[in-house]
Design an enzyme around this catalytic site. Structure first.
Site, PDB file in Angstrom:
ATOM      1  N   PRO A   1      76.419  36.024  68.473  1.00 50.61           N
ATOM      2  CA  PRO A   1      76.736  35.072  69.292  1.00 50.61           C
ATOM      3  C   PRO A   1      77.537  33.567  69.514  1.00 50.61           C
ATOM      4  O   PRO A   1      76.272  32.640  69.245  1.00 50.61           O
ATOM      5  CB  PRO A   1      75.937  35.746  70.657  1.00 50.61           C
ATOM      6  CG  PRO A   1      75.160  35.685  69.417  1.00 50.61           C
ATOM      7  CD  PRO A   1      74.782  36.975  68.883  1.00 50.61           C
ATOM      8  N   ASN A   2      78.492  33.349  70.251  1.00 53.23           N
ATOM      9  CA  ASN A   2      77.946  31.944  70.435  1.00 53.23           C
ATOM     10  C   ASN A   2      78.798  31.654  69.119  1.00 53.23           C
ATOM     11  O   ASN A   2      79.806  30.202  69.269  1.00 53.23           O
ATOM     12  CB  ASN A   2      77.335  31.041  70.532  1.00 53.23           C
ATOM     13  CG  ASN A   2      77.099  31.563  72.220  1.00 53.23           C
ATOM     14  OD1 ASN A   2      77.791  31.591  73.033  1.00 53.23           O
ATOM     15  ND2 ASN A   2      75.646  31.792  72.274  1.00 53.23           N
TER      16      ASN A   2
ATOM     17  N   ARG B   1      82.297  22.342  70.825  1.00 45.16           N
ATOM     18  CA  ARG B   1      81.345  22.297  71.006  1.00 45.16           C
ATOM     19  C   ARG B   1      80.353  21.805  70.490  1.00 45.16           C
ATOM     20  O   ARG B   1      80.143  22.158  69.150  1.00 45.16           O
ATOM     21  CB  ARG B   1      81.326  23.195  72.534  1.00 45.16           C
ATOM     22  CG  ARG B   1      81.556  23.223  73.863  1.00 45.16           C
ATOM     23  CD  ARG B   1      81.512  24.393  74.498  1.00 45.16           C
ATOM     24  NE  ARG B   1      82.151  24.648  75.311  1.00 45.16           N
ATOM     25  CZ  ARG B   1      81.871  26.118  75.974  1.00 45.16           C
ATOM     26  NH1 ARG B   1      80.265  25.897  76.011  1.00 45.16           N
ATOM     27  NH2 ARG B   1      82.992  26.360  76.530  1.00 45.16           N
TER      28      ARG B   1
ATOM     29  N   TYR C   1      76.787  21.740  64.555  1.00 42.46           N
ATOM     30  CA  TYR C   1      77.713  22.629  63.562  1.00 42.46           C
ATOM     31  C   TYR C   1      79.331  22.249  63.038  1.00 42.46           C
ATOM     32  O   TYR C   1      79.289  23.057  62.266  1.00 42.46           O
ATOM     33  CB  TYR C   1      77.519  23.626  64.709  1.00 42.46           C
ATOM     34  CG  TYR C   1      77.271  23.955  65.531  1.00 42.46           C
ATOM     35  CD1 TYR C   1      75.446  24.977  64.474  1.00 42.46           C
ATOM     36  CD2 TYR C   1      76.458  23.959  67.084  1.00 42.46           C
ATOM     37  CE1 TYR C   1      75.125  25.330  65.406  1.00 42.46           C
ATOM     38  CE2 TYR C   1      75.553  24.730  66.841  1.00 42.46           C
ATOM     39  CZ  TYR C   1      74.037  25.034  66.339  1.00 42.46           C
ATOM     40  OH  TYR C   1      73.115  26.222  67.334  1.00 42.46           O
TER      41      TYR C   1
ATOM     42  N   ASN D   1      75.675  35.559  59.899  1.00 46.61           N
ATOM     43  CA  ASN D   1      75.144  34.917  60.449  1.00 46.61           C
ATOM     44  C   ASN D   1      75.050  35.787  61.972  1.00 46.61           C
ATOM     45  O   ASN D   1      76.027  35.373  63.025  1.00 46.61           O
ATOM     46  CB  ASN D   1      76.380  33.631  60.931  1.00 46.61           C
ATOM     47  CG  ASN D   1      75.167  32.365  61.565  1.00 46.61           C
ATOM     48  OD1 ASN D   1      74.484  32.885  62.510  1.00 46.61           O
ATOM     49  ND2 ASN D   1      75.881  31.103  61.280  1.00 46.61           N
TER      50      ASN D   1
ATOM     51  N   ALA E   1      71.859  33.466  67.436  1.00 46.14           N
ATOM     52  CA  ALA E   1      70.517  33.317  67.346  1.00 46.14           C
ATOM     53  C   ALA E   1      69.419  34.473  68.137  1.00 46.14           C
ATOM     54  O   ALA E   1      68.302  34.734  67.716  1.00 46.14           O
ATOM     55  CB  ALA E   1      70.490  32.856  69.187  1.00 46.14           C
TER      56      ALA E   1
ATOM     57  N   HIS F   1      67.042  35.329  65.606  1.00 41.12           N
ATOM     58  CA  HIS F   1      65.053  34.932  66.080  1.00 41.12           C
ATOM     59  C   HIS F   1      64.528  35.531  66.907  1.00 41.12           C
ATOM     60  O   HIS F   1      63.395  36.219  67.521  1.00 41.12           O
ATOM     61  CB  HIS F   1      65.217  33.772  66.876  1.00 41.12           C
ATOM     62  CG  HIS F   1      65.912  32.492  66.146  1.00 41.12           C
ATOM     63  ND1 HIS F   1      65.753  32.625  64.984  1.00 41.12           N
ATOM     64  CD2 HIS F   1      67.546  32.101  66.633  1.00 41.12           C
ATOM     65  CE1 HIS F   1      66.660  30.746  64.287  1.00 41.12           C
ATOM     66  NE2 HIS F   1      67.329  31.547  65.217  1.00 41.12           N
TER      67      HIS F   1
ATOM     68  N   GLU G   1      72.351  35.818  54.496  1.00 43.72           N
ATOM     69  CA  GLU G   1      71.972  35.816  55.747  1.00 43.72           C
ATOM     70  C   GLU G   1      72.516  34.090  56.452  1.00 43.72           C
ATOM     71  O   GLU G   1      71.804  33.523  55.172  1.00 43.72           O
ATOM     72  CB  GLU G   1      70.223  35.849  56.382  1.00 43.72           C
ATOM     73  CG  GLU G   1      70.131  35.563  57.921  1.00 43.72           C
ATOM     74  CD  GLU G   1      69.019  35.547  59.137  1.00 43.72           C
ATOM     75  OE1 GLU G   1      68.719  36.872  58.793  1.00 43.72           O
ATOM     76  OE2 GLU G   1      68.426  34.703  59.670  1.00 43.72           O
TER      77      GLU G   1
ATOM     78  N   HIS H   1      72.723  30.806  58.078  1.00 45.12           N
ATOM     79  CA  HIS H   1      72.967  29.636  59.292  1.00 45.12           C
ATOM     80  C   HIS H   1      73.000  28.657  58.868  1.00 45.12           C
ATOM     81  O   HIS H   1      72.727  27.852  57.686  1.00 45.12           O
ATOM     82  CB  HIS H   1      71.060  29.403  59.892  1.00 45.12           C
ATOM     83  CG  HIS H   1      70.970  30.651  60.314  1.00 45.12           C
ATOM     84  ND1 HIS H   1      70.563  31.261  61.504  1.00 45.12           N
ATOM     85  CD2 HIS H   1      69.908  31.227  59.727  1.00 45.12           C
ATOM     86  CE1 HIS H   1      70.307  32.064  61.655  1.00 45.12           C
ATOM     87  NE2 HIS H   1      69.690  32.435  60.177  1.00 45.12           N
TER      88      HIS H   1
ATOM     89  N   SER I   1      73.193  25.811  60.391  1.00 46.62           N
ATOM     90  CA  SER I   1      72.204  24.108  60.399  1.00 46.62           C
ATOM     91  C   SER I   1      70.476  24.778  59.838  1.00 46.62           C
ATOM     92  O   SER I   1      70.733  26.018  59.640  1.00 46.62           O
ATOM     93  CB  SER I   1      72.022  24.529  61.663  1.00 46.62           C
ATOM     94  OG  SER I   1      71.564  25.674  62.478  1.00 46.62           O
TER      95      SER I   1
ATOM     96  N   ARG J   1      64.395  22.729  63.399  1.00 47.67           N
ATOM     97  CA  ARG J   1      65.001  22.604  64.703  1.00 47.67           C
ATOM     98  C   ARG J   1      63.294  22.731  65.574  1.00 47.67           C
ATOM     99  O   ARG J   1      62.404  23.079  64.887  1.00 47.67           O
ATOM    100  CB  ARG J   1      65.959  23.693  65.040  1.00 47.67           C
ATOM    101  CG  ARG J   1      67.332  22.572  64.074  1.00 47.67           C
ATOM    102  CD  ARG J   1      68.570  23.068  63.990  1.00 47.67           C
ATOM    103  NE  ARG J   1      68.906  23.624  65.547  1.00 47.67           N
ATOM    104  CZ  ARG J   1      70.490  24.505  65.715  1.00 47.67           C
ATOM    105  NH1 ARG J   1      71.138  24.486  65.612  1.00 47.67           N
ATOM    106  NH2 ARG J   1      70.302  24.318  67.724  1.00 47.67           N
TER     107      ARG J   1
HETATM  108  O1  CA2 Z   1      72.695  27.551  62.437  1.00 45.17           O
HETATM  109  C1  CA2 Z   1      73.461  28.315  62.605  1.00 45.17           C
HETATM  110  O2  CA2 Z   1      74.423  29.164  62.409  1.00 45.17           O
HETATM  111  C2  CA2 Z   1      73.061  29.382  64.223  1.00 45.17           C
HETATM  112  O3  CA2 Z   1      72.714  30.546  63.482  1.00 45.17           O
HETATM  113  C3  CA2 Z   1      73.501  29.126  65.200  1.00 45.17           C
HETATM  114  C4  CA2 Z   1      73.284  29.786  66.598  1.00 45.17           C
HETATM  115  C5  CA2 Z   1      71.442  29.092  66.844  1.00 45.17           C
HETATM  116  O4  CA2 Z   1      71.826  30.085  68.094  1.00 45.17           O
HETATM  117  C6  CA2 Z   1      70.654  29.524  65.662  1.00 45.17           C
HETATM  118  O5  CA2 Z   1      69.974  29.025  65.774  1.00 45.17           O
HETATM  119  C7  CA2 Z   1      71.646  29.164  64.161  1.00 45.17           C
HETATM  120  C8  CA2 Z   1      73.948  29.329  68.226  1.00 45.17           C
HETATM  121  C9  CA2 Z   1      75.411  29.337  67.628  1.00 45.17           C
HETATM  122  C10 CA2 Z   1      76.235  28.250  68.269  1.00 45.17           C
HETATM  123  O6  CA2 Z   1      77.134  27.981  68.072  1.00 45.17           O
HETATM  124  C11 CA2 Z   1      78.073  27.188  68.787  1.00 45.17           C
HETATM  125  C12 CA2 Z   1      79.065  26.764  68.230  1.00 45.17           C
HETATM  126  C13 CA2 Z   1      79.094  25.478  68.578  1.00 45.17           C
HETATM  127  C14 CA2 Z   1      79.030  24.750  70.085  1.00 45.17           C
HETATM  128  C15 CA2 Z   1      78.167  25.773  70.905  1.00 45.17           C
HETATM  129  C16 CA2 Z   1      77.237  26.727  70.125  1.00 45.17           C
END
Ligand code: CA2
Length: 149
Positions: free
Chosen positions: A13-14, A21, A26, A76, A79, A82, A100, A102, A104, A109
């Site tokens: 997701p996302n 963004r 990221y 990946n 969220a 978690h 897996e 990530h 970040s 965090r």
């Molecule tokens: O660090 C990562 O790859 C995460 O999987 C990214 C997830 C976050 O919930 C994990 O804790 C770590 C969030 C992805 C959101 O991606 C976005 C990218 C650009 C703008 C907004 C959100």
């Protein structure tokens, strides 16, 4: 001639918003850029990389089930890493090696990101290496395929 092994690059997701963004967290690379690079790297490493992204937990579960017929997965879970016992159970149920990623460093965090439901059933984890982490994960999956095949 034998078909090349196939590796699924799966994003949760996302991650479709990457590069559009929150560049401080990221970076500026888009998901399309990452997919293009992994397909290219897969060619260099002798595997076919197929790509998918979903914002829906059930669809990700279905993709993992279907990966039973593939040779490896770079995932990946976003969220859902978690929170999702369903994804953990799906990965655990499928013998295909899954690594897996990530982007970040989740350990640097918020505390809720320090826990991964999925990590214990993965064949490896990469966190905090930016989008380069996808390349590292693909190289590891290809190495695992070589070990098992
Ligand atoms: O660090 C990562 O790859 C995460 O999987 C990214 C997830 C976050 O919930 C994990 O804790 C770590 C969030 C992805 C959101 O991606 C976005 C990218 C650009 C703008 C907004 C959100």
């Amino acid at each position: 001639m034998d078909a090349r092994p196939t590796v699924l690059l799966l994003n949760g997701p996302n991650l479709n918003l990457l590069g559009r963004r929150d560049p401080a967290q990221y970076g500026t690379t888009t998901l399309a850029d990452i997919e293009k690079r992994l397909v290219e790297l897969g060619g260099e490493l002798g595997v076919e990389v197929v790509c998918a992204q979903s914002n829906h937990e059930g669809e990700l579960v279905d993709r993992i089930h279907a990966a039973r017929d593939l040779d490896g997965v770079v995932f990946n879970p976003g969220a859902y890493a978690h929170t999702s016992i369903a994804l953990r159970d799906a990965i655990d149920a499928v013998p295909t090696p899954c690594v897996e990623v990530h982007i970040s460093n989740v350990h640097a965090r918020e505390p809720f990101r320090h826990v991964s439901m999925t990590a214990p059933v993965m064949s490896g984890c990469v966190s905090g290496c930016g989008v380069h982490g996808y390349e590292l994960a693909l190289r590891h999956v290809v190495w695992l395929i070589g070990q098992n095949g």
